[in-house]
Scaffold this active site. Sequence first.
Site, PDB file in Angstrom:
ATOM      1  N   ASN A 252      41.713 -54.614  28.556  1.00 11.08           N
ATOM      2  CA  ASN A 252      40.944 -55.200  27.461  1.00 11.08           C
ATOM      3  C   ASN A 252      39.507 -54.713  27.593  1.00 11.08           C
ATOM      4  O   ASN A 252      38.870 -54.869  28.639  1.00 11.08           O
ATOM      5  CB  ASN A 252      41.023 -56.726  27.529  1.00 11.08           C
ATOM      6  CG  ASN A 252      40.270 -57.395  26.390  1.00 11.08           C
ATOM      7  OD1 ASN A 252      39.038 -57.451  26.415  1.00 11.08           O
ATOM      8  ND2 ASN A 252      40.977 -57.894  25.411  1.00 11.08           N
TER       9      ASN A 252
ATOM     10  N   CYS B  79      35.412 -61.961  21.059  1.00 11.89           N
ATOM     11  CA  CYS B  79      35.069 -62.955  22.078  1.00 11.89           C
ATOM     12  C   CYS B  79      34.006 -63.907  21.531  1.00 11.89           C
ATOM     13  O   CYS B  79      32.916 -63.486  21.156  1.00 11.89           O
ATOM     14  CB  CYS B  79      34.547 -62.294  23.343  1.00 11.89           C
ATOM     15  SG  CYS B  79      34.144 -63.541  24.592  1.00 11.89           S
TER      16      CYS B  79
END
Lengths: 303, 257
Positions: free
Chosen positions: A99, A130
């Site tokens: 990621n 995020c």
Amino acid sequence: MVNLGVNIGSLRLKNPVLTASGTFGYGEEFADFIDLNRLGGFIIKGTTINHREGNPYPRMAETPSGMLNAVGLQNKGVDYFIENIYPRIKDVDSHVIVNVSGATIDDYVAVCEKLAPLDKINAIEVNISCPNVKQGGMAFGTTCEGAAQVTKAVRNAFPKTVIIKLSPNVTDITEIARAVEAEGADSVSLINTLLGMAIDVERQRPYLSTITGGLSGPAVRPVAVRMVWQVAKAVQIPVVGLGGIMNGRDAIEFILAGARAIQVGTANFVDPSVTMKIIDYMEDYCQRHGVSDINDLVGMINQ
Amino acid sequence: MKKYILDLKVVENRRVHELYTLLKLTTHDGSALPEMLPGQFVQVAVDGSKTTFLRRPISINNVDRLSNQLWLLIRNAGDGTRALMALKEDDILNVMLPLGNAFSIPQNANDSILLVGGGVGVAPMLYWGAQLKEKGFAPQFLIGARSAKDVLQLDEFEKIGKVAVSTEDGTMGEKGLVTTNSILSTSIDKIYCCGPAPMMKAIAKVAKEREIECEVSLENMMACGLGACLCCVENTVKGNVCVCTEGPVFNINELTW
């Protein structure tokens, strides 16, 4: 014999079960409880160009059927990963997906360029969603322009499979999905955490040092299933579904909604061996329903 | 150390106080409990609670090899622990163990060792005290509590070594906080401490002033217990580290207190 194998971009997964970024460390943490080789793949936690200390403690709060977190992408940076972690996990008989996170487009590109030469890293998941970092992160994931820009840049920097992880904190997630598909994303994964907040009413203070954080766990599952269903109808590329999957039944729910593969996240905290049970359940489910290939179940409710 | 997820059977659930229970667990099939070290903890699954979701981290209070029992001292701190307090004999509890590091063994056999526990923080000190005694050390204990009725497991500690007590209301031992107990003015080479953060910080301050080696056991809120979620971090001289894997035991020199 049931075929559980699925394709995501140029990746052939032995089964649809992946572990979600930030919930599975580097995989090794779970080696006492599961056989990593049985996983379709596992996703290394958010990796950035430089070391990040993350947010101050407290970073979590338990909420009804879920939890809030505000870790803030704590990690030791991509060079540390390549030098110290990669050699230890590169021989696992499963896919290792990294990621990738960043504050600027250049950050994303720099991480991609460092990962691209690694033989074992055949895919990246790009975190444009995020909710716990001040710069970048979700900012890229909440507009079509931002999402498209990041996708275009990483597409050029990473020649193998690119999965874009989408934020649910948008009005219409299908627009973002279409935008990243148009720029060459091989797949989209969704959903990242939902922006949330909780307050300790006795102490009259937020539980998290950052006040807001990302909600995960079964509390978000119906939202995630709905978004996977919408996105799967909106794009041609394979969708990876996640959000509150606690068991095999939940995993099948995402497949039926249109997910080609699924990720298990917060459930790893409650039962570190849950992924093995999910794989077993999928095989059993297919047998019970007379399905010889799990791909036949993908998006079944739309057919 | 290899970690396990085990279904353990409740042998006894003894209410030792209105707020505390002592859970004695054993394996359901008679197999030996895995190796566990003093200072380590377990993560227990909470069934039957509608509001809790995550496992609960609980210190290892004692491991009795003769009876093959794991003891957990549990304080009623919310819905999860309340559900644990309601467990009955023969109920099954799913436990992940052992987790975290351990207290470090004192360097010299003649070291004067003091184990300090406050409230439910006495929990890890029983197993550690018993192990120290078995290794030939002579640990002493200092227990802090609000009142005499809040001093937990006193009989068990007295079996191992000398026990000093501080109560806030003076109903047992010396009146006041542990930091003013006269046992601290004796010669001490090493302190191990577990309790509320303000108490541990005060003990750490005393230890620093008097140049006594000191280890504390932290209990930051955590989700996974495995170093994966990065929620339970403590700011240390090495930056943010997970209490569940780098701790829960820290030398005070590693902390930024």
